[in-house]
Design a protein around this motif. Structure first.
Motif, PDB file in Angstrom:
ATOM      1  N   PHE A  11       0.823  -1.220   0.000  1.00 19.72           N
ATOM      2  CA  PHE A  11       0.000   0.000   0.000  1.00 19.72           C
ATOM      3  C   PHE A  11       0.858   1.273   0.000  1.00 19.72           C
ATOM      4  O   PHE A  11       0.839   2.072  -0.942  1.00 19.72           O
ATOM      5  N   ILE A  12       1.647   1.461   1.040  1.00 20.55           N
ATOM      6  CA  ILE A  12       2.423   2.708   1.131  1.00 20.55           C
ATOM      7  C   ILE A  12       3.586   2.674   0.143  1.00 20.55           C
ATOM      8  O   ILE A  12       3.893   3.677  -0.517  1.00 20.55           O
ATOM      9  N   GLY A  13       4.226   1.496   0.013  1.00 22.62           N
ATOM     10  CA  GLY A  13       5.381   1.371  -0.878  1.00 22.62           C
ATOM     11  C   GLY A  13       5.048   1.747  -2.310  1.00 22.62           C
ATOM     12  O   GLY A  13       5.822   2.458  -2.975  1.00 22.62           O
ATOM     13  N   ILE A  30      11.962  -3.844  -3.774  1.00 25.28           N
ATOM     14  CA  ILE A  30      12.194  -5.176  -3.194  1.00 25.28           C
ATOM     15  C   ILE A  30      10.920  -5.626  -2.486  1.00 25.28           C
ATOM     16  O   ILE A  30      10.383  -4.889  -1.652  1.00 25.28           O
ATOM     17  N   ASP A  31      10.451  -6.813  -2.822  1.00 23.37           N
ATOM     18  CA  ASP A  31       9.218  -7.299  -2.190  1.00 23.37           C
ATOM     19  C   ASP A  31       9.163  -8.805  -2.344  1.00 23.37           C
ATOM     20  O   ASP A  31       9.672  -9.340  -3.331  1.00 23.37           O
ATOM     21  N   ASP A  32       8.547  -9.488  -1.380  1.00 22.73           N
ATOM     22  CA  ASP A  32       8.367 -10.935  -1.545  1.00 22.73           C
ATOM     23  C   ASP A  32       6.934 -11.261  -1.943  1.00 22.73           C
ATOM     24  O   ASP A  32       6.561 -12.441  -2.001  1.00 22.73           O
ATOM     25  N   ILE A  52      13.457  -9.852   2.796  1.00 19.75           N
ATOM     26  CA  ILE A  52      14.480  -8.955   3.358  1.00 19.75           C
ATOM     27  C   ILE A  52      15.366  -9.645   4.383  1.00 19.75           C
ATOM     28  O   ILE A  52      16.494  -9.228   4.617  1.00 19.75           O
ATOM     29  N   GLN A  53      14.883 -10.740   4.992  1.00 22.82           N
ATOM     30  CA  GLN A  53      15.732 -11.425   5.983  1.00 22.82           C
ATOM     31  C   GLN A  53      16.813 -12.282   5.317  1.00 22.82           C
ATOM     32  O   GLN A  53      17.655 -12.855   6.026  1.00 22.82           O
ATOM     33  N   ASP A  54      16.823 -12.360   3.980  1.00 21.69           N
ATOM     34  CA  ASP A  54      17.885 -13.062   3.247  1.00 21.69           C
ATOM     35  C   ASP A  54      19.093 -12.109   3.188  1.00 21.69           C
ATOM     36  O   ASP A  54      19.290 -11.357   2.240  1.00 21.69           O
ATOM     37  N   PRO A 143       3.389  -8.420  19.900  1.00 20.98           N
ATOM     38  CA  PRO A 143       4.683  -8.704  19.258  1.00 20.98           C
ATOM     39  C   PRO A 143       4.980  -7.704  18.140  1.00 20.98           C
ATOM     40  O   PRO A 143       6.111  -7.222  18.029  1.00 20.98           O
ATOM     41  N   TYR A 144       3.973  -7.373  17.326  1.00 18.33           N
ATOM     42  CA  TYR A 144       4.206  -6.421  16.223  1.00 18.33           C
ATOM     43  C   TYR A 144       4.749  -5.098  16.760  1.00 18.33           C
ATOM     44  O   TYR A 144       5.751  -4.570  16.258  1.00 18.33           O
ATOM     45  N   ALA A 145       4.097  -4.555  17.784  1.00 17.92           N
ATOM     46  CA  ALA A 145       4.527  -3.264  18.334  1.00 17.92           C
ATOM     47  C   ALA A 145       5.934  -3.372  18.925  1.00 17.92           C
ATOM     48  O   ALA A 145       6.764  -2.472  18.762  1.00 17.92           O
ATOM     49  N   GLU A 147       8.273  -5.470  17.984  1.00 14.77           N
ATOM     50  CA  GLU A 147       9.223  -5.579  16.864  1.00 14.77           C
ATOM     51  C   GLU A 147       9.547  -4.197  16.301  1.00 14.77           C
ATOM     52  O   GLU A 147      10.705  -3.875  16.010  1.00 14.77           O
ATOM     53  N   LYS A 148       8.511  -3.366  16.151  1.00 12.60           N
ATOM     54  CA  LYS A 148       8.722  -2.020  15.608  1.00 12.60           C
ATOM     55  C   LYS A 148       9.566  -1.181  16.574  1.00 12.60           C
ATOM     56  O   LYS A 148      10.446  -0.422  16.172  1.00 12.60           O
ATOM     57  N   TYR A 149       9.260  -1.338  17.853  1.00 12.09           N
ATOM     58  CA  TYR A 149       9.987  -0.615  18.891  1.00 12.09           C
ATOM     59  C   TYR A 149      11.462  -1.013  18.879  1.00 12.09           C
ATOM     60  O   TYR A 149      12.370  -0.174  18.892  1.00 12.09           O
ATOM     61  N   ASN A 173      -2.344   5.283  11.802  1.00 13.00           N
ATOM     62  CA  ASN A 173      -3.499   4.880  10.970  1.00 13.00           C
ATOM     63  C   ASN A 173      -3.530   5.447   9.548  1.00 13.00           C
ATOM     64  O   ASN A 173      -4.243   6.403   9.264  1.00 13.00           O
ATOM     65  N   VAL A 174      -2.770   4.830   8.676  1.00 13.13           N
ATOM     66  CA  VAL A 174      -2.648   5.356   7.312  1.00 13.13           C
ATOM     67  C   VAL A 174      -3.847   4.914   6.460  1.00 13.13           C
ATOM     68  O   VAL A 174      -4.294   3.762   6.573  1.00 13.13           O
ATOM     69  N   PHE A 175      -4.355   5.819   5.622  1.00 12.06           N
ATOM     70  CA  PHE A 175      -5.475   5.473   4.733  1.00 12.06           C
ATOM     71  C   PHE A 175      -5.259   6.138   3.383  1.00 12.06           C
ATOM     72  O   PHE A 175      -4.460   7.064   3.250  1.00 12.06           O
TER      73      PHE A 175
HETATM   74  N1  LIG Z   1      -0.708   1.139   6.983  1.00  9.73           N
HETATM   75  C1  LIG Z   1      -0.595   1.661   8.207  1.00  9.73           C
HETATM   76  O1  LIG Z   1      -1.573   2.198   8.777  1.00  9.73           O
HETATM   77  C2  LIG Z   1       0.727   1.633   8.937  1.00  9.73           C
HETATM   78  C3  LIG Z   1       0.807   2.232  10.202  1.00  9.73           C
HETATM   79  C4  LIG Z   1       2.021   2.197  10.886  1.00  9.73           C
HETATM   80  C5  LIG Z   1       3.125   1.607  10.302  1.00  9.73           C
HETATM   81  N2  LIG Z   1       3.006   1.011   9.082  1.00  9.73           N
HETATM   82  C6  LIG Z   1       4.219   0.397   8.499  1.00  9.73           C
HETATM   83  O2  LIG Z   1       4.391   0.876   7.171  1.00  9.73           O
HETATM   84  C7  LIG Z   1       4.998  -0.136   6.368  1.00  9.73           C
HETATM   85  C8  LIG Z   1       4.168  -0.358   5.107  1.00  9.73           C
HETATM   86  O3  LIG Z   1       2.856  -0.768   5.489  1.00  9.73           O
HETATM   87  P1  LIG Z   1       1.701  -1.038   4.435  1.00  9.73           P
HETATM   88  O4  LIG Z   1       0.427  -0.604   5.055  1.00  9.73           O
HETATM   89  O5  LIG Z   1       2.087  -0.503   3.102  1.00  9.73           O
HETATM   90  O6  LIG Z   1       1.698  -2.635   4.411  1.00  9.73           O
HETATM   91  P2  LIG Z   1       1.524  -3.650   3.190  1.00  9.73           P
HETATM   92  O7  LIG Z   1       1.262  -4.981   3.789  1.00  9.73           O
HETATM   93  O8  LIG Z   1       0.551  -3.107   2.196  1.00  9.73           O
HETATM   94  O9  LIG Z   1       2.976  -3.646   2.520  1.00  9.73           O
HETATM   95  C9  LIG Z   1       4.050  -4.369   3.037  1.00  9.73           C
HETATM   96  C10 LIG Z   1       4.806  -4.971   1.861  1.00  9.73           C
HETATM   97  O10 LIG Z   1       5.935  -5.682   2.354  1.00  9.73           O
HETATM   98  C11 LIG Z   1       6.038  -6.915   1.666  1.00  9.73           C
HETATM   99  N3  LIG Z   1       6.736  -7.846   2.581  1.00  9.73           N
HETATM  100  C12 LIG Z   1       6.269  -8.368   3.743  1.00  9.73           C
HETATM  101  N4  LIG Z   1       7.209  -9.130   4.323  1.00  9.73           N
HETATM  102  C13 LIG Z   1       8.297  -9.092   3.513  1.00  9.73           C
HETATM  103  C14 LIG Z   1       9.604  -9.662   3.569  1.00  9.73           C
HETATM  104  N5  LIG Z   1       9.968 -10.441   4.587  1.00  9.73           N
HETATM  105  N6  LIG Z   1      10.488  -9.399   2.555  1.00  9.73           N
HETATM  106  C15 LIG Z   1      10.120  -8.610   1.513  1.00  9.73           C
HETATM  107  N7  LIG Z   1       8.898  -8.035   1.408  1.00  9.73           N
HETATM  108  C16 LIG Z   1       8.004  -8.271   2.397  1.00  9.73           C
HETATM  109  C17 LIG Z   1       4.613  -7.324   1.358  1.00  9.73           C
HETATM  110  O11 LIG Z   1       4.502  -8.225   0.274  1.00  9.73           O
HETATM  111  C18 LIG Z   1       3.982  -5.961   1.046  1.00  9.73           C
HETATM  112  O12 LIG Z   1       4.084  -5.649  -0.341  1.00  9.73           O
HETATM  113  C19 LIG Z   1       5.128  -1.368   7.264  1.00  9.73           C
HETATM  114  O13 LIG Z   1       6.425  -1.409   7.793  1.00  9.73           O
HETATM  115  C20 LIG Z   1       4.125  -1.111   8.374  1.00  9.73           C
HETATM  116  O14 LIG Z   1       4.489  -1.764   9.569  1.00  9.73           O
HETATM  117  C21 LIG Z   1       1.845   1.014   8.377  1.00  9.73           C
END
Ligand SMILES: NC(=O)c1ccc[n+]([C@@H]2O[C@H](COP(=O)([O-])OP(=O)(O)OC[C@H]3O[C@@H](n4cnc5c(N)ncnc54)[C@H](O)[C@@H]3O)[C@@H](O)[C@H]2O)c1
Length: 318
Positions: A11-13, A30-32, A52-54, A143-145, A147-149, A173-175
Motif C-alpha cells: 500500500f504505502i510502498g 524489493i518485495d516478496d 528482506i531477511q535473506d 509482538p508487532y509493536a 518488533e517495531k519498537y 493509521n494510514v489510509f
Molecule cells: N498502513 C498503516 O496504517 C501503517 C501504520 C504504521 C506503520 N506502518 C508500516 O508501514 C509499512 C508499510 O505498510 P503497508 O500498510 O504498506 O503494508 P503492506 O502490507 O501493504 O505492505 C508491506 C509490503 O511488504 C512486503 N513484505 C512483507 N514481508 C516481507 C519480507 N519479509 N520481505 C520482503 N517483502 C516483504 C509485502 O509483500 C507488502 O508488499 C510497514 O512497515 C508497516 O508496519 C503502516
C-alpha cells in the motif's frame, strides 16, 4: 537519487514509488509479494523478489546498486498475526530490519547511505498523553509493536556502532488509495468502503460505541514525510518522528462522512468494544514539522473522497 524501496508492492510502498518516479528518482523495488500485489509496479523501475531477511542477497544487492537512500516499508503489519505467529512476525519485522542494517554496513555504505525506517504509533501502546510526543517511553502491547519498537533501537545502535545514518517514522493509521480491505492494517474506512463499493454482501460493523477517535493519516502525507526524511541534507542519528495529521475524528464522524460521500446508508452491526482497543490516538507532529519540514494536508473529507473514488473505480478484481 538512487533509492531502494522495500515493500515496494504494498500500500504505502507503491504510493511512494509513484511519487519517487514523478520526482525523477531511481528506484530498486524489493518485495516478496507475501501481501503486496504483482501489478503494483511502476513502469521503468527495477524489481527484485527478495525476502528482506535473506541477508546475503540484501548485502549483495546493496553492494551492486549503491543506494543513497533505503526506504524500508517491508513488514507483516498485522497485530493479530503477530500474536498467533510471533516467530514468523519477528523474522520479517525485526530480523528483516537487522538484515538491512547489516547489509548497508557490509556493503560499505555506513556514512554514505541513509535508512528511512517505517515504524508505528503502536509502540506507544495507548498513551494517555494527547497529543502524544515522541519522547514518551514506548509501551508495546503486541509482538508487532515490540518488533517495531526494537527495530528503532537497532537503528540507533547501528548509528552508534557504525555511524549509520538512520531515521524512523512512526505512522498513525494510514489510509488512502491502494489500501486493501482485509490487508495489513484494514482500518474501518477500508472495511466500510469495501462494503459500499466492492462487496455489498460483506456485513460492515462497529466495535464499541463509535466515540473512539483516531488520528488518520492520508498516504500522501506519509509519502511526503519519507521523501523529506530521505532528502534532508544533514544526517540522522536514529531519531524517530510521529507522522500523522495532528487531528482526530471519531468513528461515528467517519461513518457520517462516508454516508455523505457515497449517498448510501451504512447499516453497521454494533459489536462490543474490542478487548484492549485504544480509545483515542492523536499525534504531536511538531518535531516532524521542525526537523523535516513536514506539512501534512489535513482536508479529511477530500482525502476520504479520493480513497472512496479508488474503491469505486479501481479496486483490484479478485
Ligand atoms: N498502513 C498503516 O496504517 C501503517 C501504520 C504504521 C506503520 N506502518 C508500516 O508501514 C509499512 C508499510 O505498510 P503497508 O500498510 O504498506 O503494508 P503492506 O502490507 O501493504 O505492505 C508491506 C509490503 O511488504 C512486503 N513484505 C512483507 N514481508 C516481507 C519480507 N519479509 N520481505 C520482503 N517483502 C516483504 C509485502 O509483500 C507488502 O508488499 C510497514 O512497515 C508497516 O508496519 C503502516
Amino acid at each position: 537519487m538512487r533509492t531502494v524501496v522495500t515493500g515496494s508492492n504494498g500500500f504505502i510502498g507503491y504510493n511512494l514509488c509513484k511519487s519517487l518516479q514523478a520526482q525523477g528518482h531511481e528506484v530498486l523495488g524489493i518485495d516478496d509479494l507475501s501481501s503486496g500485489l504483482a501489478e503494483n509496479v511502476v513502469p521503468g523501475f527495477r524489481y527484485e523478489w527478495v525476502k528482506i531477511q535473506d541477508k546475503e542477497r540484501i548485502a549483495a544487492l546493496f553492494q551492486e546498486y549503491q543506494p543513497d537512500v533505503v526506504f524500508h516499508l517491508a513488514a507483516i503489519p498485522r497485530v493479530s498475526y503477530s500474536v498467533e505467529e510471533p516467530f514468523a512476525s519477528a523474522e520479517a519485522n525485526l530480523i528483516g530490519t537487522i538484515s538491512l542494517l547489516e547489509g548497508l554496513v557490509k556493503a560499505g555504505l555506513a556514512g554514505k547511505a541513509r535508512l528511512v525506517n517505517s515504524s508505528s504509533s503502536s509502540i506507544y501502546g495507548g498513551a494517555e498523553q494527547m497529543p502524544t510526543p515522541e519522547h514518551l517511553p514506548g509501551s508495546p502491547k503486541s509482538p508487532y509493536a515490540l518488533e517495531k519498537y526494537q527495530a528503532e533501537e537497532w537503528g540507533r545502535l547501528f548509528h552508534h556502532l557504525y555511524g549509520l545514518d538512520v531515521v524512523s517514522l512512526r505512522y498513525f493509521n494510514v489510509f488512502g488509495p491502494h489500501a486493501l480491505f482485509g490487508g495489513a492494517y484494514s482500518t474501518v474506512l477500508s472495511a466500510w468502503l469495501y462494503h459500499i463499493y466492492v462487496d455489498p454482501t460483506y456485513q460492515p460493523f462497529l466495535e464499541g460505541d463509535g466515540t473512539q477517535t483516531r488520528d488518520f493519516c492520508y498516504v500522501d502525507n506519509v509519502v511526503q514525510a519519507n521523501i523529506l526524511a530521505g532528502t534532508r541534507p544533514h544526517s540522522f542519528q536514529g531519531e524517530a518522528f510521529n507522522i500523522a495529521q495532528g487531528q482526530s475524528y471519531s468513528l461515528l464522524e467517519c461513518r457520517d462522512m462516508i454516508e455523505e460521500l457515497s449517498g448510501r446508508k451504512l447499516a453497521l452491526e454494533m459489536r462490543p468494544p474490542r478487548v484492549g482497543d485504544v480509545k483515542h490516538t492523536l499525534a504531536d507532529i511538531a518535531a516532524a514539522r521542525r526537523e523535516l519540514g513536514y506539512e501534512p494536508t489535513v482536508d479529511f473529507l477530500n482525502q476520504l473522497r479520493s480513497m472512496a473514488e479508488w474503491y469505486r473505480l479501481a479496486y483490484p478484481k479478485t
